[in-house]
Design an enzyme around this catalytic site. Structure first.
Site, PDB file in Angstrom:
ATOM      1  N   CYS A   1     -11.048   3.230  -0.341  1.00  0.00           N
ATOM      2  CA  CYS A   1      -9.511   3.511   0.012  1.00  0.00           C
ATOM      3  C   CYS A   1      -9.344   2.734   1.261  1.00  0.00           C
ATOM      4  CB  CYS A   1      -9.293   5.065   0.191  1.00  0.00           C
ATOM      5  SG  CYS A   1      -7.737   5.439   0.876  1.00  0.00           S
TER       6      CYS A   1
ATOM      7  N   GLU B   1      -2.450   8.953   8.071  1.00  0.00           N
ATOM      8  CA  GLU B   1      -1.238   8.618   8.229  1.00  0.00           C
ATOM      9  C   GLU B   1      -0.519   9.460   9.537  1.00  0.00           C
ATOM     10  OE1 GLU B   1       1.333   7.301   6.187  1.00  0.00           O
ATOM     11  OE2 GLU B   1      -0.564   5.881   5.406  1.00  0.00           O
TER      12      GLU B   1
ATOM     13  N   CYS C   1      -4.337  -1.670  -2.013  1.00  0.00           N
ATOM     14  CA  CYS C   1      -4.486  -0.106  -2.139  1.00  0.00           C
ATOM     15  C   CYS C   1      -5.366   0.280  -3.467  1.00  0.00           C
ATOM     16  CB  CYS C   1      -3.093   0.480  -2.440  1.00  0.00           C
ATOM     17  SG  CYS C   1      -3.003   2.356  -3.167  1.00  0.00           S
TER      18      CYS C   1
ATOM     19  N   HIS D   1      -7.235   3.155   3.559  1.00  0.00           N
ATOM     20  CA  HIS D   1      -7.087   3.942   4.550  1.00  0.00           C
ATOM     21  C   HIS D   1      -8.251   4.073   5.468  1.00  0.00           C
ATOM     22  CE1 HIS D   1      -3.091   5.011   2.952  1.00  0.00           C
ATOM     23  NE2 HIS D   1      -2.811   5.395   4.227  1.00  0.00           N
TER      24      HIS D   1
ATOM     25  N   ASP E   1       0.928  -1.177  -0.089  1.00  0.00           N
ATOM     26  CA  ASP E   1       0.176   0.101  -0.152  1.00  0.00           C
ATOM     27  C   ASP E   1       0.999   1.388   0.044  1.00  0.00           C
ATOM     28  OD1 ASP E   1      -2.410   1.587   0.382  1.00  0.00           O
ATOM     29  OD2 ASP E   1      -1.823   1.826   2.376  1.00  0.00           O
ATOM     30  N   SER E   2       0.054   2.329  -0.170  1.00  0.00           N
ATOM     31  CA  SER E   2       1.121   3.502  -0.296  1.00  0.00           C
ATOM     32  C   SER E   2       1.502   4.044   1.089  1.00  0.00           C
ATOM     33  CB  SER E   2       0.262   4.936  -0.752  1.00  0.00           C
ATOM     34  OG  SER E   2      -0.928   4.767  -0.004  1.00  0.00           O
TER      35      SER E   2
HETATM   36  N1  DGL Z   1      -4.671   3.412   0.752  1.00  0.00           N
HETATM   37  C1  DGL Z   1      -4.720   3.782  -0.540  1.00  0.00           C
HETATM   38  C2  DGL Z   1      -6.064   3.631  -1.475  1.00  0.00           C
HETATM   39  O1  DGL Z   1      -6.689   2.628  -0.997  1.00  0.00           O
HETATM   40  C3  DGL Z   1      -4.352   5.138  -1.062  1.00  0.00           C
HETATM   41  C4  DGL Z   1      -4.216   6.348  -0.300  1.00  0.00           C
HETATM   42  C5  DGL Z   1      -3.036   7.336  -0.934  1.00  0.00           C
HETATM   43  O2  DGL Z   1      -2.039   6.981  -0.780  1.00  0.00           O
HETATM   44  O3  DGL Z   1      -3.613   8.220  -1.419  1.00  0.00           O
HETATM   45  O4  DGL Z   1      -6.400   4.007  -2.302  1.00  0.00           O
END
Ligand code: DGL
Length: 274
Positions: free
Chosen positions: A185, A153, A74, A187, A11-12
């Protein structure tokens, strides 16, 4: 270190932990190698070319470990590189968008589904396509929420600031007829209690994690029928790698996963050039 093949989860940043947690629950014997590119997070506001380069740098990094499967945990990276990653790698590659769409279609009664995600995920309409493939008569309302990822984050998912930002951002969706909201997302499940509060109990929140882990289980079961690949045994020693700050990553990971984690820091830059 275990010589059994691991499951890579990338993931990011810390968002993919929401998927990793579900993988640990459904596949408790599998060893996970998690990579979060926290140093370059968020991906969601970057260009598709940057997202592609960064995603393949993570993929090349995890390919140094013998793997059974790769989970692109992600949505943004799934929207941009899933098909290319599947063509590039000789192992099962699982994204989070189709599983999330399937989970939402199972739940909706009104046929009106909301999707919140990063700017890239919403702009690509990847969820809309995935949902309409499963059920063509759905109404889909998408909305980008770029302010959410920095809250998670920065370890501020349970703060007054998070409550204020989520309430303000989701205001246009409140009162729409949707009965199901996809947290598009990875997150966002860390903000789920606040999102639920703002949207109201009549809206069911969908995270892709559970359905993604289910798809992974099926793929693992299929590959373990191949004689070369042994089923995993014993207690797995997971590894968490971040390109960012280890202490913050560890605090968020230990809180979310409710266990101690071993975190290493690595840069991702060098491995992939397009
Ligand atoms: N967690 C990621 C997603 O599912 C990306 C969040 C990001 O880096 O902008 O899209």
């Amino acid at each position: 270190m275990s010589r059994e093949r691991a499951i890579a989860v990338i993931d990011s940043g810390v968002g993919g932990l929401t998927v990793a947690k579900e993988v640990m629950r459904q596949l408790p014997k599998e060893r996970i190698v998690y990579v979060g590119d926290n140093a370059r997070c968020p991906y969601g506001s970057k260009s598709p070319e940057e997202i592609r380069t960064y995603s393949f740098q993570m993929i090349d990094f995890v390919m140094n470990t013998p793997l059974k499967a790769l989970v692109i945990a992600c949505n943004t990276a799934t929207a941009v590189v899933l098909e290319e990653a599947r063509a590039y790698l000789p192992l099962p590659v699982i994204g989070v968008i189709d599983p999330g769409a399937r989970a939402a279609v199972k739940v909706t009664k009104s046929g009106h589904i909301g999707v919140i995600g990063t700017e890239t995920t919403i702009r690509t309409k990847a969820y809309e396509r995935a949902l309409l493939r499963v059920q063509p008569d759905l109404t889909v309302s998408g909305m980008a929420c770029p302010a959410f990822v920095p809250l998670v984050e920065n370890h501020m998912a349970d703060s007054d600031e998070a409550r204020r930002v989520v309430k303000e951002t989701l205001a246009p969706l409140v009162g729409q007829e949707l009965d199901t909201l996809i947290l598009g997302c990875t997150h966002y499940p860390l903000l789920a209690p606040i999102i639920q509060d703002v949207m109201g109990d009549q809206v069911t929140l969908i995270s892709s994690a559970e359905e993604t882990a289910r798809e992974l289980s099926l793929q693992i079961a299929a590959i373990e029928e191949q004689p070369r690949i042994r089923p995993s045994t014993g207690v797995p020693q997971h590894l968490f790698v971040t390109s960012g700050e280890t202490n913050r990553f560890r605090s968020i990971a230990e809180e979310w996963l409710d266990c101690q984690v071993h975190v290493e820091q690595h840069t991702m830059e060098k491995s992939f050039q397009s």
